[in-house]
Design a protein around this motif. Structure first.
Motif, mmCIF file in Angstrom:
data_model
loop_
_atom_site.group_PDB
_atom_site.id
_atom_site.type_symbol
_atom_site.label_atom_id
_atom_site.label_comp_id
_atom_site.label_asym_id
_atom_site.label_seq_id
_atom_site.Cartn_x
_atom_site.Cartn_y
_atom_site.Cartn_z
ATOM 1 N N LEU A 265 26.956 -5.360 -19.466
ATOM 2 C CA LEU A 265 27.603 -5.879 -20.678
ATOM 3 C C LEU A 265 26.597 -6.564 -21.592
ATOM 4 O O LEU A 265 26.610 -6.375 -22.810
ATOM 5 C CB LEU A 265 28.719 -6.857 -20.305
ATOM 6 C CG LEU A 265 30.010 -6.230 -19.793
ATOM 7 C CD1 LEU A 265 30.991 -7.298 -19.378
ATOM 8 C CD2 LEU A 265 30.620 -5.320 -20.845
ATOM 9 N N GLU A 266 25.704 -7.351 -20.979
ATOM 10 C CA GLU A 266 24.694 -8.028 -21.795
ATOM 11 C C GLU A 266 23.765 -7.012 -22.455
ATOM 12 O O GLU A 266 23.341 -7.202 -23.589
ATOM 13 C CB GLU A 266 23.907 -9.025 -20.948
ATOM 14 C CG GLU A 266 24.771 -10.202 -20.516
ATOM 15 C CD GLU A 266 23.952 -11.413 -20.068
ATOM 16 O OE1 GLU A 266 22.756 -11.479 -20.384
ATOM 17 O OE2 GLU A 266 24.528 -12.285 -19.394
ATOM 18 N N GLU B 166 17.282 -0.652 -2.585
ATOM 19 C CA GLU B 166 16.742 -2.013 -2.654
ATOM 20 C C GLU B 166 17.859 -3.040 -2.502
ATOM 21 O O GLU B 166 17.707 -4.044 -1.809
ATOM 22 C CB GLU B 166 16.025 -2.239 -4.002
ATOM 23 C CG GLU B 166 14.663 -1.600 -4.100
ATOM 24 C CD GLU B 166 13.660 -2.219 -3.139
ATOM 25 O OE1 GLU B 166 13.602 -3.455 -3.071
ATOM 26 O OE2 GLU B 166 12.960 -1.464 -2.437
ATOM 27 N N ASP C 212 18.097 2.537 -18.679
ATOM 28 C CA ASP C 212 16.688 2.154 -18.606
ATOM 29 C C ASP C 212 16.489 0.961 -17.683
ATOM 30 O O ASP C 212 15.463 0.837 -17.012
ATOM 31 C CB ASP C 212 16.152 1.807 -20.000
ATOM 32 C CG ASP C 212 15.984 3.056 -20.848
ATOM 33 O OD1 ASP C 212 16.068 4.157 -20.269
ATOM 34 O OD2 ASP C 212 15.788 2.922 -22.070
ATOM 35 N N VAL C 213 17.474 0.066 -17.669
ATOM 36 C CA VAL C 213 17.378 -1.114 -16.813
ATOM 37 C C VAL C 213 17.375 -0.705 -15.343
ATOM 38 O O VAL C 213 16.599 -1.209 -14.535
ATOM 39 C CB VAL C 213 18.551 -2.081 -17.104
ATOM 40 C CG1 VAL C 213 18.657 -3.147 -16.022
ATOM 41 C CG2 VAL C 213 18.364 -2.730 -18.459
ATOM 42 N N ILE C 214 18.249 0.232 -15.004
ATOM 43 C CA ILE C 214 18.327 0.697 -13.619
ATOM 44 C C ILE C 214 17.098 1.526 -13.257
ATOM 45 O O ILE C 214 16.664 1.550 -12.119
ATOM 46 C CB ILE C 214 19.619 1.532 -13.391
ATOM 47 C CG1 ILE C 214 20.853 0.671 -13.662
ATOM 48 C CG2 ILE C 214 19.694 2.092 -11.986
ATOM 49 C CD1 ILE C 214 20.962 -0.556 -12.803
ATOM 50 N N PHE D 26 17.066 2.138 -6.503
ATOM 51 C CA PHE D 26 17.614 0.829 -6.886
ATOM 52 C C PHE D 26 18.702 0.405 -5.901
ATOM 53 O O PHE D 26 18.699 -0.726 -5.406
ATOM 54 C CB PHE D 26 18.176 0.921 -8.311
ATOM 55 C CG PHE D 26 18.899 -0.313 -8.769
ATOM 56 C CD1 PHE D 26 18.214 -1.474 -9.066
ATOM 57 C CD2 PHE D 26 20.284 -0.314 -8.912
ATOM 58 C CE1 PHE D 26 18.880 -2.617 -9.484
ATOM 59 C CE2 PHE D 26 20.962 -1.441 -9.323
ATOM 60 C CZ PHE D 26 20.255 -2.599 -9.618
ATOM 61 N N GLU E 282 25.508 -5.695 -25.453
ATOM 62 C CA GLU E 282 25.475 -6.669 -26.539
ATOM 63 C C GLU E 282 24.128 -6.634 -27.262
ATOM 64 O O GLU E 282 24.065 -6.770 -28.478
ATOM 65 C CB GLU E 282 25.698 -8.085 -25.994
ATOM 66 C CG GLU E 282 27.094 -8.352 -25.468
ATOM 67 C CD GLU E 282 28.057 -8.737 -26.576
ATOM 68 O OE1 GLU E 282 27.581 -9.103 -27.671
ATOM 69 O OE2 GLU E 282 29.271 -8.665 -26.340
ATOM 70 N N ARG E 283 23.055 -6.460 -26.466
ATOM 71 C CA ARG E 283 21.716 -6.444 -27.062
ATOM 72 C C ARG E 283 21.370 -5.081 -27.634
ATOM 73 O O ARG E 283 20.310 -4.906 -28.215
ATOM 74 C CB ARG E 283 20.670 -6.820 -26.009
ATOM 75 C CG ARG E 283 20.708 -8.262 -25.568
ATOM 76 C CD ARG E 283 19.458 -8.617 -24.778
ATOM 77 N NE ARG E 283 19.336 -7.801 -23.574
ATOM 78 C CZ ARG E 283 19.789 -8.174 -22.373
ATOM 79 N NH1 ARG E 283 20.379 -9.328 -22.221
ATOM 80 N NH2 ARG E 283 19.645 -7.395 -21.331
ATOM 81 N N GLU F 261 20.746 -2.414 -25.839
ATOM 82 C CA GLU F 261 19.744 -1.727 -25.030
ATOM 83 C C GLU F 261 20.438 -0.722 -24.114
ATOM 84 O O GLU F 261 21.644 -0.775 -23.922
ATOM 85 C CB GLU F 261 18.977 -2.740 -24.162
ATOM 86 C CG GLU F 261 18.056 -3.628 -24.962
ATOM 87 C CD GLU F 261 17.521 -4.784 -24.133
ATOM 88 O OE1 GLU F 261 17.739 -4.781 -22.914
ATOM 89 O OE2 GLU F 261 16.901 -5.681 -24.724
ATOM 90 N N ASP G 128 27.767 -8.777 -10.717
ATOM 91 C CA ASP G 128 26.467 -9.061 -11.354
ATOM 92 C C ASP G 128 26.023 -7.880 -12.211
ATOM 93 O O ASP G 128 25.539 -8.044 -13.330
ATOM 94 C CB ASP G 128 25.391 -9.312 -10.290
ATOM 95 C CG ASP G 128 25.545 -10.665 -9.627
ATOM 96 O OD1 ASP G 128 26.365 -11.464 -10.116
ATOM 97 O OD2 ASP G 128 24.869 -10.916 -8.621
ATOM 98 N N GLY H 284 28.007 -7.478 -15.330
ATOM 99 C CA GLY H 284 27.538 -8.484 -16.283
ATOM 100 C C GLY H 284 26.244 -8.065 -16.958
ATOM 101 O O GLY H 284 26.083 -8.190 -18.169
ATOM 102 N N MET H 285 25.335 -7.520 -16.144
ATOM 103 C CA MET H 285 24.048 -7.055 -16.669
ATOM 104 C C MET H 285 24.271 -5.954 -17.709
ATOM 105 O O MET H 285 23.662 -5.966 -18.774
ATOM 106 C CB MET H 285 23.249 -6.450 -15.505
ATOM 107 C CG MET H 285 21.955 -7.123 -15.191
ATOM 108 S SD MET H 285 21.116 -6.127 -13.937
ATOM 109 C CE MET H 285 21.411 -7.080 -12.505
#
Lengths: 225, 114
Positions: free
Chosen positions: A49-50, A72, A60-62, A69, A53-54, A56, A43, A46-47
């Motif tokens: 990689l996306e 959790e 920052d996502v993590i 993280f 692609e964008r 970003e 997962d 995949g996150m």
């Protein structure tokens, strides 16, 4: 599924691969169920990689606290069964045990003057205390391996410093212990038979671990539906 | 000292995610976009992924891998019957709490204005 993850992992940038590697180390050392852990990792790949692609930043996502993280994730995942946990530690012991004796055997062949034993074909003859010493050191190494992986988010200077200090302490301790306590014998081991025996044990250990992990993951899915 | 939003958000975000999934089967990033559209500005996929795991673990949602135009297969989430029960109890609790909180805060403001 594992292969698919590896294939997509190759498309990751170096920075993102590093972030994911740290998460992987942390999860593995915290005894997350193997199958659930793999699912989480694919997962996350995949996150990432996306994100790429964008255009970003995956960091920052993590977020600023990757350890939080991971905590959790662990809190919300099935843990390893006690047997699975023992087998995953046993895996490293068997692996190191399998490689250590042939390693000493190779050193004997390459540097005969510096090693205390002697070699005839695949037969390796050496003092028992010499082998025992390196096995005790190996024991500390395996524990240290877990320690380093569990603390993958602590400053590495502190982690490796502690590791090194404990390691040296054990090194000196075993050296002293073996000189005075153990009654020594000379033993002969066939390295080839040694390797094969441990390889078989290792495969059995991994198979058993896999079966237990899948049973737990399957039980989880069954209660879900 | 400013108020720590994360404490308050944790529980409510879970309910919001479940509500979004209850409306249609969807995936992580789309859920994030819906939340952002409603004003949850400083959250990321990293915030909602652990919550999705938790909802899945407690049986409120199920996931299914489906191929996507971007990269690897994408995980789509849909709600279960159990999830619907959980959602309605969340909505009931939230409605009551938000009414009580609003009652207190608005009353305070009125007395301050007098």
């Amino acid at each position: 599924m594992n292969n698919e993850r590896m294939r997509s992992a190759r498309e990751l940038t170096k920075e993102n691969r590093h972030i994911i590697m740290k998460i992987e180390q942390y999860l593995e050392a915290r005894y997350i169920n193997e199958v659930a852990g793999e699912e989480i990792l694919s997962d996350i790949v995949g996150m990432a990689l996306e994100c790429q692609e964008r255009g970003e930043s995956f960091a920052d996502v993590i977020g600023t606290n990757p350890e939080a993280f991971c905590r959790e994730l662990i809190k919300n995942s099935p843990r390893q069964h006690f047997h699975e946990r023992i087998l995953s530690v046993l895996h490293w012991f068997l692996l190191f045990a399998m490689l250590l004796l042939p390693g000493l055997y190779l050193i004997e062949i390459l540097f005969p003057t510096y090693s205390p034993g002697f070699v005839k074909n695949f037969e390796y003859t050496v003092r028992f205390s010499y082998i025992l010493k390196y096995y005790i050191i190996m024991f500390v190494l395996v524990i240290g391996w877990y320690f380093v992986r569990m603390n993958s988010y602590k400053p590495s200077r502190y982690v490796f410093g502690t590791y090194f200090a404990v390691f040296m302490l054990f090194f000196l301790f075993t050296d002293g212990l073996l000189k005075f306590v153990i009654r020594d014998h000379v033993i002969t081991v066939n390295v080839l038979i040694w390797l094969i025996t441990f390889a078989v044990l290792l495969i059995m250990c991994d198979l058993a671990r896999r079966v237990i992990a899948m049973t737990i993951a399957y039980a989880k899915n069954k209660t879900k539906n | 000292m400013t108020f720590d939003k994360s404490q308050l958000m944790r529980g409510t975000l879970e309910g919001c995610i479940l509500k979004i999934i209850s409306e249609k089967t969807t995936y992580g990033y789309e859920i994030l976009l819906s939340l952002k559209k409603q004003g949850f500005s400083d959250i990321s996929e990293g915030t909602i992924y652990p919550l999705l795991l938790r909802l899945e673990k407690q049986g409120s949602i199920v996931s299914k891998l489906q191929s996507s135009p971007l990269g690897p297969k994408r995980k789509y989430y849909s709600i279960t019957d159990e999830g619907r029960n959980y959602l309605s109890s969340f909505v009931a609790t939230w409605t009551q709490i938000s009414r009580s909180v609003a009652g207190i805060i608005i009353k305070e403001e009125e007395t301050n204005n007098e």
